[in-house]
Write a protein that holds these residues in place. Sequence first.
Motif, short mmCIF file in Angstrom:
data_model
loop_
_atom_site.label_atom_id
_atom_site.label_comp_id
_atom_site.label_asym_id
_atom_site.label_seq_id
_atom_site.Cartn_x
_atom_site.Cartn_y
_atom_site.Cartn_z
N ASN A 2 0.84 -1.19 0.00
CA ASN A 2 0.00 0.00 0.00
C ASN A 2 0.89 1.26 0.00
O ASN A 2 2.11 1.17 -0.01
CB ASN A 2 -0.98 -0.01 1.18
CG ASN A 2 -0.28 -0.03 2.52
OD1 ASN A 2 0.84 0.46 2.67
ND2 ASN A 2 -0.94 -0.60 3.51
N THR A 3 0.27 2.42 0.04
CA THR A 3 1.00 3.69 -0.03
C THR A 3 1.99 3.83 1.12
O THR A 3 3.14 4.23 0.92
CB THR A 3 0.03 4.88 -0.03
OG1 THR A 3 -0.88 4.73 -1.12
CG2 THR A 3 0.77 6.19 -0.19
N ALA A 4 1.57 3.49 2.34
CA ALA A 4 2.45 3.62 3.51
C ALA A 4 3.68 2.72 3.37
O ALA A 4 4.80 3.14 3.69
CB ALA A 4 1.70 3.29 4.79
N GLU A 5 3.48 1.51 2.88
CA GLU A 5 4.62 0.60 2.68
C GLU A 5 5.55 1.11 1.59
O GLU A 5 6.77 0.99 1.70
CB GLU A 5 4.11 -0.81 2.35
CG GLU A 5 3.39 -1.47 3.50
CD GLU A 5 2.62 -2.71 3.10
OE1 GLU A 5 2.36 -3.52 4.00
OE2 GLU A 5 2.28 -2.87 1.92
N VAL A 7 6.03 4.26 0.81
CA VAL A 7 6.74 5.39 1.42
C VAL A 7 7.89 4.87 2.28
O VAL A 7 9.01 5.38 2.22
CB VAL A 7 5.78 6.27 2.24
CG1 VAL A 7 6.54 7.25 3.13
CG2 VAL A 7 4.83 7.01 1.32
N ASP A 8 7.64 3.83 3.06
CA ASP A 8 8.69 3.24 3.90
C ASP A 8 9.85 2.72 3.06
O ASP A 8 11.02 2.87 3.44
CB ASP A 8 8.13 2.10 4.76
CG ASP A 8 7.22 2.61 5.87
OD1 ASP A 8 7.31 3.81 6.22
OD2 ASP A 8 6.42 1.81 6.39
N LYS A 19 9.79 10.80 5.82
CA LYS A 19 8.55 10.09 5.48
C LYS A 19 7.53 11.04 4.87
O LYS A 19 6.83 10.69 3.92
CB LYS A 19 7.96 9.41 6.71
CG LYS A 19 8.46 8.02 6.94
CD LYS A 19 7.60 7.33 7.99
CE LYS A 19 8.00 5.87 8.04
NZ LYS A 19 7.11 5.08 8.87
N VAL A 20 7.44 12.24 5.42
CA VAL A 20 6.48 13.22 4.92
C VAL A 20 6.82 13.60 3.48
O VAL A 20 5.94 13.65 2.61
CB VAL A 20 6.45 14.47 5.83
CG1 VAL A 20 5.62 15.58 5.20
CG2 VAL A 20 5.92 14.11 7.21
N LYS A 23 6.05 10.66 1.15
CA LYS A 23 4.61 10.54 0.91
C LYS A 23 4.15 11.59 -0.09
O LYS A 23 3.32 11.30 -0.95
CB LYS A 23 3.82 10.68 2.21
CG LYS A 23 2.32 10.58 1.97
CD LYS A 23 1.58 10.04 3.13
CE LYS A 23 0.08 9.95 2.96
NZ LYS A 23 -0.50 9.95 1.67
N GLN A 24 4.71 12.81 -0.02
CA GLN A 24 4.36 13.85 -0.98
C GLN A 24 4.78 13.45 -2.39
O GLN A 24 4.05 13.68 -3.35
CB GLN A 24 5.01 15.18 -0.60
CG GLN A 24 4.38 15.83 0.62
CD GLN A 24 5.14 17.07 1.07
OE1 GLN A 24 6.32 17.24 0.78
NE2 GLN A 24 4.45 17.92 1.81
N ASP A 27 2.30 10.71 -3.55
CA ASP A 27 1.00 11.33 -3.85
C ASP A 27 1.06 12.15 -5.13
O ASP A 27 0.12 12.12 -5.93
CB ASP A 27 0.55 12.21 -2.68
CG ASP A 27 0.13 11.40 -1.46
OD1 ASP A 27 -0.10 10.17 -1.60
OD2 ASP A 27 0.04 11.99 -0.37
#
Length: 92
Positions: A2-5, A7-8, A19-20, A23-24, A27
């Motif tokens: 998923n998106t969080a994974e 990003v990690d 991380k922020v 994520k940007q 996205d």
Amino acid sequence: MNTAELVDVIVAKDAGLTKVQAKQVVDTLLNAIRDAAVKGEEVSLPGFGKFKVQDKPARQARNPRTGETIEVAATKKVVFTPAKVLKDAVAG
């Protein structure tokens, strides 16, 4: 994944991003692909694949419960075509 994974993974690869920020980036990439699809444009990512919009014409279908013929409206859908490199990597 998923998106969080995702990003990690980007943060773990020492991209020099928080991380922020990662994520940007994710996205922004996904929004760019979506915006191109809305415009009917193809997005080509060499070595990965292509995202493109296909028109699906109106057609007749059958209701499986009643057997009645129904009209299915024309629509558009986004399709992904993997690049040969990706196909070969998945095939092993």
